[in-house]
Design an enzyme around this catalytic site. Structure first.
Site, PDB file in Angstrom:
ATOM      1  N   SER A 150       0.852  -1.191   0.000  1.00 53.02           N
ATOM      2  CA  SER A 150       0.000   0.000   0.000  1.00 53.02           C
ATOM      3  C   SER A 150       0.883   1.234   0.000  1.00 53.02           C
ATOM      4  O   SER A 150       1.925   1.254   0.673  1.00 53.02           O
ATOM      5  CB  SER A 150      -0.891   0.023   1.247  1.00 53.02           C
ATOM      6  OG  SER A 150      -1.537   1.281   1.356  1.00 53.02           O
ATOM      7  N   TYR A 163      -1.407  -1.024  10.399  1.00 52.57           N
ATOM      8  CA  TYR A 163      -1.594  -1.384   8.984  1.00 52.57           C
ATOM      9  C   TYR A 163      -0.353  -0.999   8.171  1.00 52.57           C
ATOM     10  O   TYR A 163       0.141  -1.777   7.351  1.00 52.57           O
ATOM     11  CB  TYR A 163      -2.841  -0.673   8.456  1.00 52.57           C
ATOM     12  CG  TYR A 163      -3.145  -0.911   6.991  1.00 52.57           C
ATOM     13  CD1 TYR A 163      -3.791  -2.074   6.586  1.00 52.57           C
ATOM     14  CD2 TYR A 163      -2.789   0.030   6.026  1.00 52.57           C
ATOM     15  CE1 TYR A 163      -4.080  -2.291   5.240  1.00 52.57           C
ATOM     16  CE2 TYR A 163      -3.081  -0.179   4.691  1.00 52.57           C
ATOM     17  CZ  TYR A 163      -3.721  -1.338   4.296  1.00 52.57           C
ATOM     18  OH  TYR A 163      -3.992  -1.545   2.961  1.00 52.57           O
TER      19      TYR A 163
HETATM   20  N1  LIG Z   1      -8.720  -0.538  -1.029  1.00 51.50           N
HETATM   21  C1  LIG Z   1      -7.651   0.241  -0.912  1.00 51.50           C
HETATM   22  O1  LIG Z   1      -7.736   1.471  -0.916  1.00 51.50           O
HETATM   23  C2  LIG Z   1      -6.282  -0.374  -0.816  1.00 51.50           C
HETATM   24  C3  LIG Z   1      -5.177   0.478  -0.964  1.00 51.50           C
HETATM   25  C4  LIG Z   1      -3.898  -0.062  -0.878  1.00 51.50           C
HETATM   26  C5  LIG Z   1      -3.743  -1.408  -0.660  1.00 51.50           C
HETATM   27  N2  LIG Z   1      -4.827  -2.213  -0.518  1.00 51.50           N
HETATM   28  C6  LIG Z   1      -4.591  -3.636  -0.282  1.00 51.50           C
HETATM   29  O2  LIG Z   1      -5.249  -4.379  -1.297  1.00 51.50           O
HETATM   30  C7  LIG Z   1      -5.707  -5.618  -0.762  1.00 51.50           C
HETATM   31  C8  LIG Z   1      -7.208  -5.741  -0.950  1.00 51.50           C
HETATM   32  O3  LIG Z   1      -7.832  -4.644  -0.314  1.00 51.50           O
HETATM   33  P1  LIG Z   1      -9.408  -4.429  -0.383  1.00 51.50           P
HETATM   34  O4  LIG Z   1      -9.634  -2.986  -0.188  1.00 51.50           O
HETATM   35  O5  LIG Z   1      -9.980  -5.094  -1.573  1.00 51.50           O
HETATM   36  O6  LIG Z   1      -9.849  -5.184   0.970  1.00 51.50           O
HETATM   37  P2  LIG Z   1     -11.209  -5.945   1.322  1.00 51.50           P
HETATM   38  O7  LIG Z   1     -11.355  -5.905   2.800  1.00 51.50           O
HETATM   39  O8  LIG Z   1     -12.324  -5.437   0.493  1.00 51.50           O
HETATM   40  O9  LIG Z   1     -10.904  -7.431   0.821  1.00 51.50           O
HETATM   41  C9  LIG Z   1     -10.014  -8.259   1.479  1.00 51.50           C
HETATM   42  C10 LIG Z   1     -10.479  -9.683   1.329  1.00 51.50           C
HETATM   43  O10 LIG Z   1      -9.561 -10.517   2.056  1.00 51.50           O
HETATM   44  C11 LIG Z   1     -10.301 -11.429   2.816  1.00 51.50           C
HETATM   45  N3  LIG Z   1      -9.533 -11.825   3.985  1.00 51.50           N
HETATM   46  C12 LIG Z   1      -9.369 -11.119   5.128  1.00 51.50           C
HETATM   47  N4  LIG Z   1      -8.656 -11.828   6.002  1.00 51.50           N
HETATM   48  C13 LIG Z   1      -8.349 -12.998   5.394  1.00 51.50           C
HETATM   49  C14 LIG Z   1      -7.651 -14.137   5.804  1.00 51.50           C
HETATM   50  N5  LIG Z   1      -7.149 -14.240   7.048  1.00 51.50           N
HETATM   51  N6  LIG Z   1      -7.510 -15.170   4.945  1.00 51.50           N
HETATM   52  C15 LIG Z   1      -8.043 -15.081   3.694  1.00 51.50           C
HETATM   53  N7  LIG Z   1      -8.742 -14.030   3.255  1.00 51.50           N
HETATM   54  C16 LIG Z   1      -8.898 -12.996   4.109  1.00 51.50           C
HETATM   55  C17 LIG Z   1     -11.576 -10.697   3.201  1.00 51.50           C
HETATM   56  O11 LIG Z   1     -12.609 -11.599   3.569  1.00 51.50           O
HETATM   57  C18 LIG Z   1     -11.868  -9.908   1.939  1.00 51.50           C
HETATM   58  O12 LIG Z   1     -12.681 -10.638   1.044  1.00 51.50           O
HETATM   59  C19 LIG Z   1      -5.270  -5.618   0.697  1.00 51.50           C
HETATM   60  O13 LIG Z   1      -4.013  -6.244   0.803  1.00 51.50           O
HETATM   61  C20 LIG Z   1      -5.149  -4.156   1.021  1.00 51.50           C
HETATM   62  O14 LIG Z   1      -4.296  -3.922   2.115  1.00 51.50           O
HETATM   63  C21 LIG Z   1      -6.095  -1.726  -0.585  1.00 51.50           C
END
Ligand SMILES: NC(=O)c1ccc[n+]([C@@H]2O[C@H](COP(=O)([O-])OP(=O)(O)OC[C@H]3O[C@@H](n4cnc5c(N)ncnc54)[C@H](O)[C@@H]3O)[C@@H](O)[C@H]2O)c1
Length: 256
Positions: A150, A163
């Site tokens: 991120s 985080y």
């Molecule tokens: N959305 C953003 O703005 C953003 C920005 C930078 C990085 N990210 C990264 O991108 C990735 C996805 O983010 P997102 O926003 O889609 O998140 P989200 O919360 O929508 O999706 C994450 C998914 O991972 C699953 N999950 C959580 N814990 C788990 C576990 N222990 N085992 C297996 N699955 C598990 C959840 O059930 C969910 O379906 C993450 O790594 C997040 O840190 C997101």
């Protein structure tokens, strides 16, 4: 057509995407499926994972589902065994993380249990999943790992210390794993998105979204579609000499 007109050739590749039940993971799974890869949706929330599977299968994509808690070593080993019992694995996208409504506390207000919960899933989980598939990739002398970091870890977003620490660990692990797997030709890279419009960021205060919009070189909202092509590229044939890198995909909010 030249390769850059056709995009990364992922046809026939089998790729595991963790946390693919929704958000960025689901968008990545869709993008890979559209490129004719076989995608394994690996998700802790079985209902969510199966719903994603139904949606993607309904779109004509080649997908399967496995339940996994990436933070639990036993669950990860079992899931990897199940996945490998059904075929090879060419790529792993370590996308699963606790990213939903995790912010809001100053670093001295974060409970130890909350710190440990985030690090267990976001950092240790990524290591556990990579560790489970590494022997298979080493034996085949091929494989790709793409980790979701991120830009928050580079920007140092306030009220998000645990985080941010977990995502800093993702970038460091990307380098460490790239060195360890490199002699076998396996690459490990990270993609660091900025604040993306997904379910998980709906709780982020409007001012934070506005700050990002204003401060980006490309001043507009970031969407999952802005990220998925870079992930696909890193899994594809033309990225074979790229490893240990974190590609920041945030419209120019931070410069790496
Ligand atoms: N959305 C953003 O703005 C953003 C920005 C930078 C990085 N990210 C990264 O991108 C990735 C996805 O983010 P997102 O926003 O889609 O998140 P989200 O919360 O929508 O999706 C994450 C998914 O991972 C699953 N999950 C959580 N814990 C788990 C576990 N222990 N085992 C297996 N699955 C598990 C959840 O059930 C969910 O379906 C993450 O790594 C997040 O840190 C997101």
């Amino acid at each position: 057509m030249t390769p850059d007109q056709t995009g990364p050739d992922l046809a026939g590749q089998r790729i595991v995407v963790t946390g693919a039940g929704r958000g960025l993971g689901l968008a990545i799974a869709r993008r890979l499926g559209q490129a004719k890869a076989t995608v394994v949706v690996a998700e802790v929330d079985a209902e969510r994972g199966k719903a994603a599977l139904d949606v993607l299968a309904g779109e004509g994509l080649d997908v399967s589902f496995t339940q996994v808690d990436v933070g639990d070593p036993v669950s990860v080993e079992e899931a990897a065994l199940n996945v490998l019992a059904n075929g090879k694995v060419d790529g792993v996208v370590n996308n699963a993380a606790l990213a939903d409504a995790v912010g809001g506390k100053l670093f001295w207000e974060i409970a130890v249990s909350e710190w440990d919960r985030l690090m267990t899933v976001n950092a240790r989980g990524l290591w556990l999943v990579s560790r489970a598939f590494a022997p298979h990739m080493l034996a085949r002398r091929r494989g790709r790992i793409v980790n979701l970091a991120s830009d928050a870890a580079l920007y140092g977003s306030p009220r998000l210390a645990h985080y941010i620490a977990s995502k800093g660990a993702v970038m460091a692990l990307t380098r460490a794993m790239a060195r360890d797997l490199g002699p076998s030709g396996v690459t490990v890279n990270a993609v660091a998105p900025g604040l993306t419009v997904t379910e998980s960021t709906s709780a982020v205060p409007a001012e934070r979204h506005e700050l990002y919009r204003q401060m980006r070189a490309l001043p507009r909202d970031q969407r999952p579609e802005d990220v998925v092509g870079i992930v696909a590229f890193l899994l594809g044939g033309e990225a074979g000499y790229l490893t240990g890198q974190t590609i920041v995909v945030d419209g120019g909010f931070v410069f790496n």
